[in-house]
Design an enzyme around this catalytic site. Structure first.
Site, mmCIF file in Angstrom:
data_model
loop_
_atom_site.group_PDB
_atom_site.id
_atom_site.type_symbol
_atom_site.label_atom_id
_atom_site.label_comp_id
_atom_site.label_asym_id
_atom_site.label_seq_id
_atom_site.Cartn_x
_atom_site.Cartn_y
_atom_site.Cartn_z
ATOM 1 N N LYS A 49 -2.711 5.796 -6.149
ATOM 2 C CA LYS A 49 -2.020 5.609 -4.870
ATOM 3 C C LYS A 49 -0.510 5.727 -4.996
ATOM 4 C CE LYS A 49 -1.591 0.539 -4.844
ATOM 5 N NZ LYS A 49 -0.130 0.496 -4.858
ATOM 6 N N THR A 50 0.067 5.267 -6.106
ATOM 7 C CA THR A 50 1.519 5.363 -6.265
ATOM 8 C C THR A 50 1.949 6.819 -6.315
ATOM 9 O OG1 THR A 50 1.531 3.277 -7.495
ATOM 10 C CG2 THR A 50 3.484 4.662 -7.690
ATOM 11 N N GLN A 84 -9.450 -5.040 -1.900
ATOM 12 C CA GLN A 84 -8.562 -5.759 -2.819
ATOM 13 C C GLN A 84 -7.640 -6.720 -2.076
ATOM 14 O OE1 GLN A 84 -7.147 -3.660 -6.520
ATOM 15 N NE2 GLN A 84 -7.604 -1.843 -5.308
ATOM 16 N N ARG A 93 -10.374 -4.113 -13.403
ATOM 17 C CA ARG A 93 -9.244 -4.121 -14.351
ATOM 18 C C ARG A 93 -9.642 -3.455 -15.668
ATOM 19 N NH1 ARG A 93 -6.085 -3.675 -11.100
ATOM 20 N NH2 ARG A 93 -7.935 -3.560 -9.761
ATOM 21 N N ASP A 141 3.172 0.368 1.320
ATOM 22 C CA ASP A 141 2.264 0.175 0.192
ATOM 23 C C ASP A 141 1.557 -1.172 0.322
ATOM 24 O OD1 ASP A 141 0.991 0.601 -2.202
ATOM 25 O OD2 ASP A 141 2.732 0.182 -3.464
ATOM 26 N N GLU A 142 0.383 -1.320 -0.304
ATOM 27 C CA GLU A 142 -0.390 -2.576 -0.302
ATOM 28 C C GLU A 142 -0.542 -3.132 1.119
ATOM 29 O OE1 GLU A 142 -1.846 -3.289 -2.909
ATOM 30 O OE2 GLU A 142 -0.636 -2.846 -4.682
#
Length: 727
Positions: free
Chosen positions: A38-39, A253, A609, A222-223
């Site tokens: 995503k970044t 998330q 993770r 973002d987020e």
């Protein structure tokens, strides 16, 4: 600088990433799964818009949740584009609001040099207001008031708009109102005020609002799943009717509801901005497919998801290893043994993470790591014996052991607050110097000068009471005395966010029990007699574990952290411990709206993770709140398809590591006599209800019975703690 063409910017993007980056002028929701890049999509979208001439850096607003993320984005853009990016606004909600308020401080009714209160300053300011208002800080704990004020502001509410249902909420509202007035007089703002004041400014001032709506043609967030209600309303104001919001997030998330995050903002955004197409980034570049398949299987049990399914081209990878410990000590020993084996094979410790649901779980894990001489680092938090509430409790215990401990006395003489100020301490220290005595001796000499039961008199009386009541008690009972009589439990119970601290205090009781039961570091003389008081030995043990073994910065070390702290990180190997009902998912989730769904999202974050290898463990029983608790395996374990897992307790594991083989704990020899229960006898348990004894094992010191509780299943219970009743 390098010249980059629009085509080369897009090199290496997969089809969905390319679709997201090159969307036309429209608001869009990018559903970005864990490890889906995503970044890269966010930064490439900005670079592509600029490079194709659709907008200049001046016309872009990029909102992130951390300053670190904003800096990383600007660094990447600087490497991608041969232009100066200083005209672009990029930062956190609070940082951007601060920038806007500085530019329009008059219209916002703030001085040009307004100061920002951090949390400690805000708490101090609230205490001053309450003192002026003559508010009882026991009925209205300042930290609770702080949480109330910030929660109201994050909902976009001023004091006058908050409903008061009774005298208590009415008083809270009055404190809120007076606090706001004081901040206005002093020209200061807290963090929540930055956003609320900025939102109010844009709401009422058409010219300023229209100026920024005209400027920021493209807003990228973002987020997005972590935004609260006020942040979403602020974004809507800035976007207006014509501008585009490019929202990147993952509803699976969203794990920060306790901070005000509102996952429903994603659905509202879809409706409010007429989002026609949700772009789903589902290809994962982090984990093997067994891990992703497990995560997908777990999260599919949540309702009202926007819906996505992570996949990878990296292959199935290794099965998920599940271990069932007899107790929490057995679980911790297994984890440490596995880490040692992995490290011996060449795995760097820094690429191994040990995750747990709550901070209190770290204590027994830290002890096993300490004993195994494995360096570790607690990420985003403090080691168990370094936590403030534990240090406070240990200070009281040190005073029980010896009142002449000046360091311990200075730490807790006014904690919890008992009206002993700086001037009183100075006088006490001066008296101790004159008498050439300890502060405790000076305090005893000075006691009686003030009002009985208050201030210094009250403190001296309290320590003497603790010392007297501790005589003849077990170590665990002494720890409980310190926690209860000191007021620490009541102090943290009154704190809205004190749940973790209370759990840590309970874990200190468990540490005392473990110290006695496991004989860790017990010192005896040549006759086998205890060489020094047990309390003193325990305090020495705590000091040793607190003072050593946290790895130095830069040293290869295992990473310990809560699942919340792990979000955004990734590791080659991940251990998730404590998968039991009431622990993970947390028992509190059953009392909260959608609480279980948030716990499941937390488990989804934990699983994703791991890159290559994932371990999940749980225990049949563990020490909680100073008592043995018999656990039921977490429902999340049942949600993982059996073909994805290897159960280490029952399956030989010859192909892995040191070729060790894990099996269920071997029952001890059955007792031949003194068995208080007979097989077939009907019994009752306070938690599991009525059942029938079907088996037993152990000896006089460790006797266990197996009881069939019907719907609750078969349970092994230690008779010392189970308190079974005959029917």
């Amino acid at each position: 600088m390098n010249s980059t063409s629009p085509t080369s910017l897009l090199d290496g993007l997969n089809d969905k990433q390319l679709e997201a980056v090159t969307l036309p002028h429209q608001s869009a929701l990018i559903l970005a799964g864990a490890g889906s890049g995503k970044t890269r999509v966010l930064t490439t979208r900005i670079a592509w818009l600029i490079q194709t001439g659709q907008v200049s850096p001046h016309g872009i607003l990029s909102v992130t949740f951390t300053n670190k993320a904003a800096k990383e984005m600007l660094t990447r853009l600087g490497a991608m584009l041969p232009i100066n990016m200083r005209g672009m606004w990029a930062g956190t909600f609070h940082g951007l609001c601060n920038r806007l308020l500085r530019a329009h401080h008059r219209e916002a009714e703030l001085p040009a040099t307004f100061q920002i209160l951090d949390t400690a300053d805000q708490l101090s300011s609230i205490k001053r207001v309450m003192k002026v208002m003559n508010v009882d800080d026991e009925k209205f704990p300042p930290k609770q008031v702080l949480g109330y004020i910030n929660s109201c502001k994050e909902e976009g509410l001023r004091a006058y708009a908050v409903e008061a249902y009774d005298s208590h909420s009415q008083r809270m509202r009055e404190i809120f109102e007076e606090y706001d007035k004081q901040c206005q007089r002093e020209g200061v703002v807290d963090f929540a005020e930055l956003l609320l004041r900025c939102y109010e400014l844009l709401s009422r001032n058409n010219s300023i609002r229209e100026h920024y709506q005209h400027r920021f043609k493209y807003i990228l967030v973002d987020e997005f799943q972590d935004t609260n209600r006020l942040q979403y309303l602020w974004l809507k104001l800035l976007a207006g009717a014509d501008n585009c919001i490019f929202a990147v997030g993952d509803d699976d998330q969203s794990i920060y509801a306790f901070r005000g995050a509102r996952v429903g903002n994603m659905r509202d955004f879809e409706h409010d901005f007429n989002v026609q197409n949700i772009v789903k980034l589902e290809q994962n570049y982090r984990s093997h497919s067994n891990i992703l398949d497990a995560a997908n299987a777990i999260i599919m049990h949540n309702r009202n998801r926007l819906g996505k399914n992570l996949w990878t081209s990296a292959g199935k990878g290794e099965p998920i290893r599940i271990y069932e410990g007899y107790n929490d000590k057995d679980e911790a020993t297994f984890i440490v043994d596995e880490i040692k084996a992995l490290h011996k094979e060449g795995t760097e410790l820094s690429q191994i993470a040990l995750l747990y649901r709550s901070n209190a779980q770290s204590r027994i894990l830290e002890h096993e790591l300490f004993s195994a001489n494995l360096p570790y680092r607690v990420y985003g938090g403090l080691r168990f014996f370094e936590r403030a509430e534990i240090k406070h409790a240990l200070a009281y215990l040190r005073l029980i052991a010896s009142g002449d401990d000046d360091t311990a006395l200075l730490r807790v003489i006014n904690f919890p607050t008992r009206g002993i100020g700086a001037r009183s301490l100075e006088q006490l220290q001066e008296l101790a110097r004159r008498q050439d005595s300890s502060l405790w001796q000076a305090a005893c000499a000075k006691a009686g000068d003030g009002k009985p039961g208050r201030g210094l008199d009250g403190f001296v009386a309290l320590i003497k009471q603790m010392q007297e009541e501790s005589i003849g008690l077990t170590l665990a009972e002494q720890v409980k005395i310190a926690i209860e009589l000191s007021g620490l439990r009541n102090h943290y119970a009154a704190d809205k966010e004190g749940e973790d601290r209370l759990a840590n205090l309970d874990e200190l009781v468990n540490a005392a029990i473990a110290f006695m039961n496991q004989d860790i570091g017990m010192q005896v003389d040549e006759n086998g007699e205890v060489a020094m008081p047990i309390l003193a030995q325990f305090l020495a043990h705590a000091s040793l574990e607190a003072g050593e073994h946290q790895a130095d910065v830069g040293r290869d070390a295992l990473q310990l952290m809560t699942v919340h702290a792990a979000k955004g990180l990734e590791f080659n190997t991940v251990f998730i411990s404590g998968l039991e009902e009431g622990l993970f998912p947390h028992e509190q989730s059953s009392y909260e709206s959608n609480g279980l769904e948030e716990e499941r999202r937390l488990m989804y974050v934990a699983v994703t993770r791991a890159r290559q290898r994932l371990y999940i463990s749980f225990a049949q029983n563990r020490m909680l709140h100073g008592q043995v608790r018999y656990g039921i395996p977490s429902r999340f374990l049942d949600e993982i398809p059996e073909d994805l897992v290897k159960r280490l307790n029952t399956v030989s594991n010859k192909s892995y590591g040191n070729s060790s083989q894990y099996t269920s704990p071997t029952p001890a020899a059955r007792p031949q006599a003194n068995m208080p229960w007979k097989i077939g006898q009907a019994v009752a348990h306070s938690k599991f209800g009525q059942g029938v004894v079907v088996n037993y094992e152990g000896n006089a010191n460790d006797l266990r019975v197996q009881v069939n509780f019907g719907k609750e299943g078969l349970k092994w219970l230690a008779l010392e703690y189970a308190k079974l009743e005959t029917l």
